[in-house]
Design a protein around this motif. Structure first.
Motif, short mmCIF file in Angstrom:
data_model
loop_
_atom_site.label_atom_id
_atom_site.label_comp_id
_atom_site.label_asym_id
_atom_site.label_seq_id
_atom_site.Cartn_x
_atom_site.Cartn_y
_atom_site.Cartn_z
N LYS A 241 47.33 13.43 39.70
CA LYS A 241 46.93 13.97 41.01
C LYS A 241 46.65 15.46 40.91
N LYS A 244 43.49 16.54 39.16
CA LYS A 244 42.34 16.45 40.06
C LYS A 244 42.28 17.65 40.98
N GLN A 245 43.45 18.02 41.53
CA GLN A 245 43.50 19.16 42.45
C GLN A 245 43.06 20.46 41.77
N GLU A 265 49.72 2.57 42.20
CA GLU A 265 50.10 2.75 43.60
C GLU A 265 50.34 4.24 43.89
N LEU A 266 51.04 4.92 42.97
CA LEU A 266 51.39 6.33 43.19
C LEU A 266 50.19 7.25 43.07
N LYS A 269 43.67 6.89 44.36
CA LYS A 269 42.29 7.10 43.93
C LYS A 269 42.20 8.00 42.71
N ASP A 270 43.18 8.88 42.56
CA ASP A 270 43.11 9.84 41.45
C ASP A 270 43.34 9.18 40.10
N ALA B 119 53.91 7.31 47.40
CA ALA B 119 52.78 8.22 47.51
C ALA B 119 52.32 8.27 48.96
N ASN B 126 41.40 14.53 48.12
CA ASN B 126 42.15 15.22 47.08
C ASN B 126 41.23 16.04 46.18
N PRO B 128 39.27 19.16 44.87
CA PRO B 128 39.59 20.58 45.02
C PRO B 128 38.41 21.37 45.57
N ALA B 137 43.50 22.79 45.91
CA ALA B 137 43.48 21.46 46.50
C ALA B 137 43.35 21.62 48.01
N VAL B 211 54.39 13.23 44.57
CA VAL B 211 54.97 11.99 45.10
C VAL B 211 56.24 12.36 45.86
#
Lengths: 388, 292
Positions: A241, A244-245, A265-266, A269-270, B119, B126, B128, B137, B211
């Motif tokens: 995640k 990606k950010q 799941e966690l 999309k990333d 999540a 998401n 950036p 972000a 998370v």
């Protein structure tokens, strides 16, 4: 008065124990059953590993006995719970060996308990097949001590081979500072030169860390062509995640520690496009037709689903293979497991195609697997698919 | 240069959260002289309730509002029926009581939600935003925006409204406040509710960055508490500045020294400050010195 009572009690208790123990000894002389012990972490933090393991072997024992047993003898499986605790595991294996008089022991789920049990099993020359990840269980090789799961060495080789094919040479990696991740770091560094890989940056994080932003910023500013992530959930999901950010565009390869549906799941999309080293059991539908493991995996998945209404994971597979390997060895001895040294030798000679991989044991290799037992997956459309 | 800016941005985001936690501590402390150790759990509850509500099919923003209201209720109930009922006014006993409550809440949470992480979808995507080579972000912008809105709101509440004046009156001199017809018990409950609400919002906006799980509150609580100590107990502005400073120190030391040492360095700064200036950088305001 009290002292007198104690003096009287002790011999009474001792004689009771002696009678009990000799009674147990008598039972094991029954020639029509083979007693096998198993220790799994059915409760405690390792229970997500131990419970499916227990279910898989219970299902398999029933199948074997319904089909006539091993060389005409039924298997009697005695399962114990080590509560995910090292000391408890050793206590349980002692009980199995001394009072139940089992011919061999399976387990345990975790690396700590398994290492303790291996010490004891080795000293009593009782064959042990462990389901633990740690490479140390079978390295150095000890007579009679075996394990079924993949190791990080297999996964490292698989990932490096894959990078070679893609022509990626400069690697940055980030790992969890726990034993799982640290062992990965060792292997990644050890095998890099063999595959012409150059490690340009390495970073670590704590299992409980909330954010790996700073580490990833450093990796982003290195000239790496690919990032390898070694950790168990939720670390890799957080990393994916945050990568990606931070606008990290280079490919990311994650270890088999995160090859499960919780990761999808966690990361949501990333997760798209992330590569993953995984066992073939992860997505049974994705196995190439003609793969030697195809049949046994499909059978195992179908049987397990019929018995428990859920899909088996890798841990269930490790336990399933463990018992099958022992059964193969017992078959070669006509079902006679009474001589521990012969049984250990017989396991060494087992060649068996399992759900985890193709096991080829030898006196030098008590894990028996190669990197071909794992495959590279890629997340596409929210699912694990075979990587090209 | 872009690297430095990236670390500063990362640090401001985590620092903003520490600042909110710290402001929560101070809000309660100023009224009751109690350090409320459940502050971190409010963040955890905010995030986890939102995840649960969304899982139950409730729309995103409705879930957020429901979660915040629920946590405010928990905060107020906790004060009214547990902390307010304690047979002692001794702050040390009450602090230990809040430690117990924090363990209790975490235990219940692990029972309810299990120990697996969850999540939460980001408010916007998401992807950036790139400005001059640094990536921010979208959720981080939401975090910073939320932090600013909350802190301004808190300032307005305490400095510009009658209600805030009442809270201030209680923190200066409870007995005098009571003589003026202000109920310290009610103000304390209000302080708990406000802190719980702020914590819940903070917990919700940071959850999508990575998370969330039943135990995320502990570390955030500790960091926020460190900011309070660093800034000076009793000084809201000092604690907020210290919160941002702590985030920046962490991010920069992880970037330029070692990521493994970022917590160690942050707490080392704390120890040094306490040795040199035991009252914290900005010291305690005159608040509270008149009474109690």
């Amino acid at each position: 008065m009290k002292k007198g009572l104690k003096r009287l009690l002790l011999p009474l208790l001792l004689s009771a124990i002696m009678i009990f123990v000799s009674a147990c000894g008598g039972a094991s002389e029954d020639n029509n059953t083979i007693k096998v012990g198993a220790v799994y972490s059915i409760t405690g933090p390792n229970s997500p590993l131990g419970v499916p393991e227990k279910q898989a072997v219970e299902m398999l024992v029933k199948q074997i006995n319904d089909n006539g047993g091993v060389s005409g003898k039924k298997i009697e499986l005695i399962i114990e719970d080590d509560k995910s605790d090292n000391t408890e595991a050793v206590k349980k294996i002692k009980k199995l060996v001394t009072s139940d008089k089992v011919v061999a022991v399976l387990g345990s789920s975790g690396s700590g308990p398994s290492l303790g049990m291996a010490e004891y099993a080795h000293s009593r020359k009782i064959p042990l097949i462990s389901m633990a990840a740690a490479n140390e269980v079978t390295d150095p090789v000890r007579p009679g001590i075996f394990k079924t799961p993949h190791t990080d060495i297999h996964a490292t080789k698989l990932i490096y081979k894959f990078l070679q094919q893609k022509g990626l040479k400069k690697v940055a990696f980030i790992y969890d500072s726990n034993p799982y991740g640290s062992s990965w770091a060792t292997q990644l560094k050890k095998f890099a030169s063999q595959y012409g890989i150059e490690i340009v940056a390495e970073e670590k994080y704590g299992t409980k860390d909330q954010s790996m932003n700073s580490q990833l910023t450093k990796l982003k500013n290195s000239d790496a062509e690919v990032i390898i992530v070694a950790g168990t959930n939720p670390g890799p999901a957080t990393i994916v995640k945050e990568a990606k950010q931070l606008g990290i565009k280079i490919p990311i390869v994650s270890s088999h520690g995160s090859a499960n549906h919780k990761f999808l799941e966690l990361a949501g999309k990333d997760a798209e496009g992330i590569y993953m080293a995984a066992g073939k059991l992860l997505e049974p539908d994705q196995i190439k037709p003609g793969d030697p493991q195809e049949q046994i995996i499909k059978k195992f998945v179908a049987d397990y689903q019929a018995a428990y209404k859920s899909t088996p994971d890798g841990f269930a597979g490790y336990a399933y293979d463990g018992l099958n390997i022992l059964v193969e060895a017992l078959k070669s001895l006509n079902g006679d497991g009474s001589d521990s040294e012969k049984l250990a030798e017989a396991i060494e000679n087992v060649k068996y195609v399992g759900v985890t991989g193709e096991f080829k044991f030898s006196p030098q290799d008590h894990n028996g697997l190669t990197e071909d037992s794992m495959i590279m997956m890629q997340v596409k459309d929210g699912k694990f698919q075979l990587a090209e | 240069m872009t690297e430095l800016l990236q670390y500063i941005v990362n640090g401001l985001v985590s620092g903003g959260i520490y600042a909110i936690v710290a402001a929560g501590f101070i809000t309660i402390y100023n009224v009751s002289k109690v350090i409320n150790m459940t502050q971190g759990e409010f963040l955890m509850l905010g995030g986890m309730f939102t995840v649960t509500f969304i899982g139950a099919g409730i729309p995103y923003f409705v879930s957020i509002i429901l979660a915040v209201l629920l946590v405010i209720l928990i905060g107020a109930v906790m004060q009214k029926f547990i902390i307010g009922q304690a047979k002692t006014n001794n702050p040390i006993s009450l602090i230990i009581l809040t430690i117990g409550l924090s363990i209790f809440i975490k235990g219940i949470a692990s029972f309810f939600w299990g120990k697996d992480p969850y999540a939460l979808e980001p408010i916007t995507s998401n992807d950036p935003i790139n400005i001059a080579g640094i990536s921010i972000a979208q959720q981080s912008l939401w975090v910073i925006l939320t932090v600013i809105v909350i802190l301004i709101g808190l300032w307005y509440l305490t400095e510009k409204t009658l209600l805030g004046k009442k809270i201030n009156a209680c923190s200066v001199n409870q007995q005098a406040a009571r003589l003026m017809g202000i109920s310290p018990a009610k103000m304390m409950m209000l302080a708990f509710a406000v802190s719980a609400g702020m914590g819940a919002i903070a917990g919700i906006v940071i959850a999508p960055l990575n998370v969330t799980s039943y135990d995320v509150g502990t570390l955030l609580g500790v960091k926020g508490f460190a900011a309070v100590i660093l800034g000076g107990v009793g000084n809201p502005l000092g604690a907020i500045i210290a919160g941002f400073a702590l985030g920046l120190i962490e991010s920069l030391s992880a970037g330029y020294i070692s990521s493994g040492l970022k917590d160690a360095i942050a707490f080392m700064v704390l120890i040094v400050v306490l040795l040199v200036k035991p009252t914290g950088i900005f010291s305690e305001r005159s608040v509270g010195k008149g009474g109690l």
